[in-house]
Write an enzyme that holds these catalytic residues in place. Sequence first.
Site, PDB file in Angstrom:
ATOM      1  N   HIS A 299       4.090   3.548   7.498  1.00  0.00           N
ATOM      2  CA  HIS A 299       4.640   3.585   6.174  1.00  0.00           C
ATOM      3  C   HIS A 299       5.006   4.830   5.430  1.00  0.00           C
ATOM      4  O   HIS A 299       5.006   4.784   4.194  1.00  0.00           O
ATOM      5  CB  HIS A 299       4.151   2.202   5.111  1.00  0.00           C
ATOM      6  CG  HIS A 299       2.524   2.801   5.022  1.00  0.00           C
ATOM      7  ND1 HIS A 299       1.592   1.985   4.716  1.00  0.00           N
ATOM      8  CD2 HIS A 299       1.767   4.022   4.313  1.00  0.00           C
ATOM      9  CE1 HIS A 299       0.577   2.329   4.648  1.00  0.00           C
ATOM     10  NE2 HIS A 299       0.764   3.497   4.136  1.00  0.00           N
TER      11      HIS A 299
ATOM     12  N   HIS B  72      -3.930  10.198  10.891  1.00  0.00           N
ATOM     13  CA  HIS B  72      -3.237  11.182  10.132  1.00  0.00           C
ATOM     14  C   HIS B  72      -4.354  11.447   9.008  1.00  0.00           C
ATOM     15  O   HIS B  72      -5.172  10.652   8.588  1.00  0.00           O
ATOM     16  CB  HIS B  72      -2.070  10.823   9.439  1.00  0.00           C
ATOM     17  CG  HIS B  72      -1.933   9.790   8.447  1.00  0.00           C
ATOM     18  ND1 HIS B  72      -2.054   8.362   8.848  1.00  0.00           N
ATOM     19  CD2 HIS B  72      -1.522   9.828   7.214  1.00  0.00           C
ATOM     20  CE1 HIS B  72      -1.967   7.656   7.724  1.00  0.00           C
ATOM     21  NE2 HIS B  72      -1.558   8.421   6.737  1.00  0.00           N
TER      22      HIS B  72
ATOM     23  N   GLU C  92      -5.990   3.441   7.651  1.00  0.00           N
ATOM     24  CA  GLU C  92      -4.922   2.478   7.269  1.00  0.00           C
ATOM     25  C   GLU C  92      -4.820   1.585   8.655  1.00  0.00           C
ATOM     26  O   GLU C  92      -4.234   0.477   8.316  1.00  0.00           O
ATOM     27  CB  GLU C  92      -3.638   2.938   6.815  1.00  0.00           C
ATOM     28  CG  GLU C  92      -3.657   3.748   5.698  1.00  0.00           C
ATOM     29  CD  GLU C  92      -2.368   4.409   5.147  1.00  0.00           C
ATOM     30  OE1 GLU C  92      -2.247   4.793   4.210  1.00  0.00           O
ATOM     31  OE2 GLU C  92      -1.426   4.482   6.100  1.00  0.00           O
TER      32      GLU C  92
ATOM     33  N   HIS D   9      -1.007   2.644  -3.159  1.00  0.00           N
ATOM     34  CA  HIS D   9      -1.565   4.120  -3.015  1.00  0.00           C
ATOM     35  C   HIS D   9      -1.844   4.350  -4.600  1.00  0.00           C
ATOM     36  O   HIS D   9      -1.647   5.840  -4.747  1.00  0.00           O
ATOM     37  CB  HIS D   9      -0.585   5.024  -2.560  1.00  0.00           C
ATOM     38  CG  HIS D   9      -0.488   4.697  -0.889  1.00  0.00           C
ATOM     39  ND1 HIS D   9       0.086   3.505  -0.633  1.00  0.00           N
ATOM     40  CD2 HIS D   9      -0.847   5.339   0.025  1.00  0.00           C
ATOM     41  CE1 HIS D   9       0.291   3.656   0.654  1.00  0.00           C
ATOM     42  NE2 HIS D   9      -0.780   4.698   1.144  1.00  0.00           N
TER      43      HIS D   9
HETATM   44 FE   LIG Z   1      -0.439   5.168   3.420  1.00  0.00          FE
END
Ligand SMILES: [Fe+2]
Length: 286
Positions: free
Chosen positions: A12, A192, A239, A59
């Site tokens: 995303h 990441h 995530e 977030h």
């Molecule tokens: Fe994210």
Amino acid sequence: MAKIVGGVATSHIPSIGKAIARGLYDDPYWKEFFDGFKPIHRWLENVQPDAVVVVYNDHGLNFFLDKMPTFAVGAAPEYRHADEGWGLPVAAPFPGYPEMSWHLIESLVAGEFDITTCQEMLVDHAFTVPMALLWPGDRRPVRIVPVSVNTVQVPLPTPARCYKFGQAIGRAIASFGEADRVVVVGTGGLSHQLDGKRAGFINKKFDQMFLERIVKDPEYITRYSIADLIRETGAQGVELIMWLVMRGALTGDVSVIHSSYHVPISNTASAVMLLENQTRELVETI
Ligand SMILES: [Fe+2]
């Protein structure tokens, strides 16, 4: 009764939203990534789902560090996006499905998942970018139940807990009294890390193992701790727990319709996967 017809998981990353806004579908940097969604568009066109449960992490748009639910379920008639400060255009509102939301909430709490209930809920890029990838433009052909999972403030729910949460969502959908075809979407990842000494960290070997196990042996991934996942995938790669929620909801015979992995988008390993779910009842009648 409602049926879960499939599960989709996708990254995303905010820069995807910027690329969509600029129409960069055939740009050499983006083409391979966007082409990964064409088989999914064809499947969605064929299946015509009525509703989508979107499992994502906020977030900081709706929840901030002072109040951070581990699991939250939206129960609003409409979900709005807002300026997140990434330079993303604000998406048009998304239609909710309060009847399904309240059924999920009642079923989850009865099943000992003490979720937070949100009758107002802003949705951020972790929701809007995947929706724009699955249904390009401002089309809103499905009603939506958003489910938020905390991945930003420790302690995070364990992979095992997320998988069980997904199973509880699957049971809740299967007991919903309307004849809806439902797709469960999980967003985030893959490996990441955005900051600190390991900024830019990508672990292709782990990602490929994850993409294989999430289909055939999701219980294997539930043996990882959150610390294990952060070590292997980076601080934001964690995530991936939303993929486990999605996978947990698929309790029938699961087959891969499409899977693609692309490195990098921005500084993130990206992936998209479509799993078809054939429920046992359907299997028995064929
Ligand atoms: Fe994210």
